[in-house]
Design a protein around this motif. Structure first.
Motif, PDB file in Angstrom:
ATOM      1  N   LEU A  76       2.388   0.214   4.110  1.00  0.00           N
ATOM      2  CA  LEU A  76       3.137  -0.940   3.611  1.00  0.00           C
ATOM      3  C   LEU A  76       4.545  -0.542   3.168  1.00  0.00           C
ATOM      4  O   LEU A  76       5.514  -1.234   3.460  1.00  0.00           O
ATOM      5  CB  LEU A  76       2.391  -1.597   2.443  1.00  0.00           C
ATOM      6  CG  LEU A  76       1.113  -2.343   2.802  1.00  0.00           C
ATOM      7  CD1 LEU A  76       0.375  -2.766   1.546  1.00  0.00           C
ATOM      8  CD2 LEU A  76       1.423  -3.542   3.669  1.00  0.00           C
ATOM      9  N   GLU A  77       4.651   0.577   2.474  1.00  0.00           N
ATOM     10  CA  GLU A  77       5.958   1.041   2.020  1.00  0.00           C
ATOM     11  C   GLU A  77       6.856   1.394   3.204  1.00  0.00           C
ATOM     12  O   GLU A  77       8.052   1.084   3.206  1.00  0.00           O
ATOM     13  CB  GLU A  77       5.805   2.238   1.098  1.00  0.00           C
ATOM     14  CG  GLU A  77       5.248   1.897  -0.260  1.00  0.00           C
ATOM     15  CD  GLU A  77       4.956   3.125  -1.108  1.00  0.00           C
ATOM     16  OE1 GLU A  77       5.260   4.252  -0.657  1.00  0.00           O
ATOM     17  OE2 GLU A  77       4.418   2.959  -2.210  1.00  0.00           O
ATOM     18  N   ALA A  80       8.093  -1.733   4.725  1.00  0.00           N
ATOM     19  CA  ALA A  80       9.098  -2.369   3.868  1.00  0.00           C
ATOM     20  C   ALA A  80      10.435  -1.634   3.947  1.00  0.00           C
ATOM     21  O   ALA A  80      11.493  -2.254   3.929  1.00  0.00           O
ATOM     22  CB  ALA A  80       8.604  -2.404   2.430  1.00  0.00           C
ATOM     23  N   GLU A  81      10.388  -0.315   4.063  1.00  0.00           N
ATOM     24  CA  GLU A  81      11.619   0.471   4.154  1.00  0.00           C
ATOM     25  C   GLU A  81      12.378   0.185   5.440  1.00  0.00           C
ATOM     26  O   GLU A  81      13.594   0.246   5.474  1.00  0.00           O
ATOM     27  CB  GLU A  81      11.295   1.964   4.054  1.00  0.00           C
ATOM     28  CG  GLU A  81      10.910   2.407   2.659  1.00  0.00           C
ATOM     29  CD  GLU A  81      10.481   3.858   2.621  1.00  0.00           C
ATOM     30  OE1 GLU A  81      10.574   4.550   3.663  1.00  0.00           O
ATOM     31  OE2 GLU A  81      10.050   4.307   1.551  1.00  0.00           O
ATOM     32  N   ASN A  84      11.259  -4.608   7.826  1.00  0.00           N
ATOM     33  CA  ASN A  84      10.482  -5.498   8.689  1.00  0.00           C
ATOM     34  C   ASN A  84       9.677  -6.521   7.911  1.00  0.00           C
ATOM     35  O   ASN A  84       8.917  -7.281   8.486  1.00  0.00           O
ATOM     36  CB  ASN A  84       9.528  -4.683   9.568  1.00  0.00           C
ATOM     37  CG  ASN A  84      10.269  -3.806  10.541  1.00  0.00           C
ATOM     38  OD1 ASN A  84      11.399  -4.096  10.894  1.00  0.00           O
ATOM     39  ND2 ASN A  84       9.641  -2.724  10.964  1.00  0.00           N
ATOM     40  N   GLY A  85       9.796  -6.528   6.622  1.00  0.00           N
ATOM     41  CA  GLY A  85       9.074  -7.525   5.846  1.00  0.00           C
ATOM     42  C   GLY A  85       7.794  -7.025   5.230  1.00  0.00           C
ATOM     43  O   GLY A  85       6.997  -7.810   4.751  1.00  0.00           O
ATOM     44  N   GLY A  86       7.519  -5.736   5.242  1.00  0.00           N
ATOM     45  CA  GLY A  86       6.351  -5.164   4.585  1.00  0.00           C
ATOM     46  C   GLY A  86       5.043  -5.632   5.189  1.00  0.00           C
ATOM     47  O   GLY A  86       4.801  -5.507   6.383  1.00  0.00           O
TER      48      GLY A  86
END
Length: 124
Positions: A76-77, A80-81, A84-86
């Motif tokens: 998930l991180e 998010a980095e 792409n919206g996590g």
């Protein structure tokens, strides 16, 4: 029974040899058959037990749960980095999947319409 293929010859015991056995030899043969059947059953049960025990062990270990949770959080991180919206980026459909879904929905609507026309033609 004598015309069985050679691949099935193990199914027909040598009757002449079995008739020649004494009662004690016949009992010994029966015990061998019983032991073999018991061994086969116990081997299956042992394999099933090992699989179930392993699954149970892995499913209830906090270490495994922690590693899975950590791997999910890292994924998930990372998403998010990348901006792409996590989480939504991980679970959302790609453009190709969305296009395919729209095509299938259109096809389903066309089939329903054709079914209605055929039903109407048959009835009236």
């Amino acid at each position: 029974m004598t015309n069985l293929p050679t691949a099935c010859s193990f199914l027909t015991p040598d009757v002449a040899r079995l008739r020649g056995l004494s009662n004690e030899e016949q009992r010994l043969l029966d015990v061998q058959i019983e032991v073999f059947a018991y061994w086969k059953t116990m081997k299956k049960r042992l394999i099933d037990y090992v699989i179930l025990a392993t699954r149970n062990y892995l499913a209830h270990q906090p270490i495994v749960k922690g590693k899975l949770r950590q791997a999910l959080l890292e994924a998930l991180e990372a998403a998010a980095e990348k901006g792409n919206g996590g989480f939504l980026a991980l679970v959302s459909r790609s453009a190709e999947q969305e296009s395919k879904l729209q095509d299938l929905r259109k096809r389903l609507a066309d089939l329903r319409q054709a079914d209605a026309l055929v039903s109407k033609a048959v009835q009236g």
